[in-house]
Design a protein around this motif. Sequence first.
Motif, PDB file in Angstrom:
ATOM      1  N   GLY A 193       0.032   0.068  -9.035  1.00  0.00           N
ATOM      2  CA  GLY A 193      -1.198  -0.466  -9.350  1.00  0.00           C
ATOM      3  C   GLY A 193      -1.262  -2.026  -9.707  1.00  0.00           C
ATOM      4  O   GLY A 193      -0.194  -2.341 -10.648  1.00  0.00           O
TER       5      GLY A 193
ATOM      6  N   PRO B 194      -5.778   5.709  -8.565  1.00  0.00           N
ATOM      7  CA  PRO B 194      -4.965   6.324  -7.579  1.00  0.00           C
ATOM      8  C   PRO B 194      -3.652   6.661  -8.319  1.00  0.00           C
ATOM      9  O   PRO B 194      -2.860   7.313  -7.626  1.00  0.00           O
ATOM     10  N   ARG B 195      -3.697   6.721  -9.871  1.00  0.00           N
ATOM     11  CA  ARG B 195      -2.503   7.384 -10.365  1.00  0.00           C
ATOM     12  C   ARG B 195      -1.256   6.579 -10.218  1.00  0.00           C
ATOM     13  O   ARG B 195      -0.287   7.380  -9.602  1.00  0.00           O
ATOM     14  N   PRO B 196      -1.082   5.455 -10.051  1.00  0.00           N
ATOM     15  CA  PRO B 196       0.230   4.788  -9.784  1.00  0.00           C
ATOM     16  C   PRO B 196       1.445   5.148 -10.639  1.00  0.00           C
ATOM     17  O   PRO B 196       1.314   5.460 -11.980  1.00  0.00           O
TER      18      PRO B 196
ATOM     19  N   GLY C  70      -9.447   2.552  -4.039  1.00  0.00           N
ATOM     20  CA  GLY C  70      -8.254   2.947  -3.850  1.00  0.00           C
ATOM     21  C   GLY C  70      -8.020   4.518  -3.439  1.00  0.00           C
ATOM     22  O   GLY C  70      -6.871   4.880  -3.414  1.00  0.00           O
TER      23      GLY C  70
ATOM     24  N   GLU D  68       0.843  -1.145   0.016  1.00  0.00           N
ATOM     25  CA  GLU D  68       0.009   0.073  -0.052  1.00  0.00           C
ATOM     26  C   GLU D  68       0.846   1.250  -0.057  1.00  0.00           C
ATOM     27  O   GLU D  68       0.351   2.345  -0.197  1.00  0.00           O
TER      28      GLU D  68
ATOM     29  N   MET E 290       2.252   0.415 -13.304  1.00  0.00           N
ATOM     30  CA  MET E 290       1.029  -0.333 -13.437  1.00  0.00           C
ATOM     31  C   MET E 290       1.457  -1.964 -13.815  1.00  0.00           C
ATOM     32  O   MET E 290       2.453  -2.256 -14.683  1.00  0.00           O
TER      33      MET E 290
ATOM     34  N   ASN F  87       2.687   2.811  -4.200  1.00  0.00           N
ATOM     35  CA  ASN F  87       2.308   3.592  -5.452  1.00  0.00           C
ATOM     36  C   ASN F  87       2.532   2.790  -6.780  1.00  0.00           C
ATOM     37  O   ASN F  87       2.708   3.400  -7.498  1.00  0.00           O
TER      38      ASN F  87
ATOM     39  N   ARG G 217     -10.355   1.026 -11.806  1.00  0.00           N
ATOM     40  CA  ARG G 217     -10.107   1.066 -10.410  1.00  0.00           C
ATOM     41  C   ARG G 217      -8.498   1.119 -10.259  1.00  0.00           C
ATOM     42  O   ARG G 217      -8.011   1.732  -9.282  1.00  0.00           O
ATOM     43  N   ALA G 218      -7.631   0.139 -11.010  1.00  0.00           N
ATOM     44  CA  ALA G 218      -6.280   0.243 -10.979  1.00  0.00           C
ATOM     45  C   ALA G 218      -5.665   1.765 -11.212  1.00  0.00           C
ATOM     46  O   ALA G 218      -4.421   1.855 -10.620  1.00  0.00           O
ATOM     47  N   LEU G 219      -6.209   2.277 -12.199  1.00  0.00           N
ATOM     48  CA  LEU G 219      -5.515   3.584 -12.521  1.00  0.00           C
ATOM     49  C   LEU G 219      -6.028   4.672 -11.999  1.00  0.00           C
ATOM     50  O   LEU G 219      -5.381   5.858 -11.906  1.00  0.00           O
TER      51      LEU G 219
ATOM     52  N   CYS H  66       4.450   0.345 -17.154  1.00  0.00           N
ATOM     53  CA  CYS H  66       3.582  -1.006 -17.127  1.00  0.00           C
ATOM     54  C   CYS H  66       4.319  -2.044 -17.410  1.00  0.00           C
ATOM     55  O   CYS H  66       5.231  -2.187 -18.364  1.00  0.00           O
TER      56      CYS H  66
END
Length: 378
Positions: free
Chosen positions: A109, A179-181, A130, A104, A184, A107, A175-177, A216
């Motif tokens: 995803g 939080p702006r990881p 998230g 967590e 990825m 950062n 959902r994965a994107l 990614c």
Amino acid sequence: MSVSHTMWSGGREAGRWGQRGTAGATFGGLLTFELVGKRFGKTDAVLDVTFSLAPGEIVCLLGPSGCGKTTLLRLAAGIEKPDSGRVLLDEREVAGPNRFVPPERRNIGLMFQDFALFPHLSILDNVAFGLKSLPRADAMTIARHALERVGLPHYAASFPHHLSGGEQQRVALARALVPRPQVMLMDEPFSGLDQRLRESVRAETLTLLRETRASCLLVTHDPVEAMGLADRIFLMRQGRMVQAGTPEQLYRQPIDASAARFFSDTNEVAGLVMEGRVETPLGAFVLPKGFNAAEALVLIRPQGLRHAPDGSGLEGLVIESRFQGDDVKCSVLFKGIEDPLTALIDARRAPSRGGTAFFSIDPSHVFVFEKPLLAANP
């Protein structure tokens, strides 16, 4: 015409993605593995893997099941701890002998193969999951915007079981994107979709990843998918990275016979090395630099066997001919070779079954390796 402006075929899967260029961007992270190893019992799942994923780069981990691809993803995410080596994010150690940063706080995803949506939460709450550090009103606004980008704002109040597989995939991506990881991670994200839908979703996912600018790392066992998505491909085998490069480099310059077989079907012919060339029933072929074995294995891709209607080249008997749309797949018997070879011929120029025809060989689809590599595992 771009995919975003066409309708998908197939009932529930039909639908448009949102307007391109509207996804929130992030600063892509530099993900580095340094001699990373992971064992499960007596098995080395990953062994001495070293690579760097550049900011904004899309890399595919490619290889057969059980080669260590998903383990690398889990190590990057922090779900697993390495037994040796280090994992770094922007040159800061997040896993190693003296430090371990929990998932967590990385950062990063992660998008699972089965999408892993929460069945008891609405689609909007799934996407906002998230964003718990934000006020709920702000989180809901961001989540709605993400649903609009993947073309599903009308499903905000629905639940995962109301959605088709393709729609669930788009929700999981949103959902994965949100939080702006910086990085990825995607584990076989398209494997559960049928072929026609997979191509559409894959194209839009690539566009969305480019928009967000996140780095990614994507796991796949499909070489066509890897070549269509990746800036670079890392080819894995038995826990090790055996070759890394651009899609074109791996396709045109496979490191060994197993790598060549992984990217396409091959015809395989044994030959003897004589005076700097390898002699086969199909003719002589140039040896690669540094070749020092007495026997060689020649691999020829089916598209490398070209029909020569002018009567030049090698004569063969066409024992089978299968129409495949733009191409015809022919099985051809050549003198001196026991088993038929496969040729992929333009349907407009393909020879008829049961007759003889002449063929030339395109050297760009020919690879020569030492013969013992014939027994290597893919």
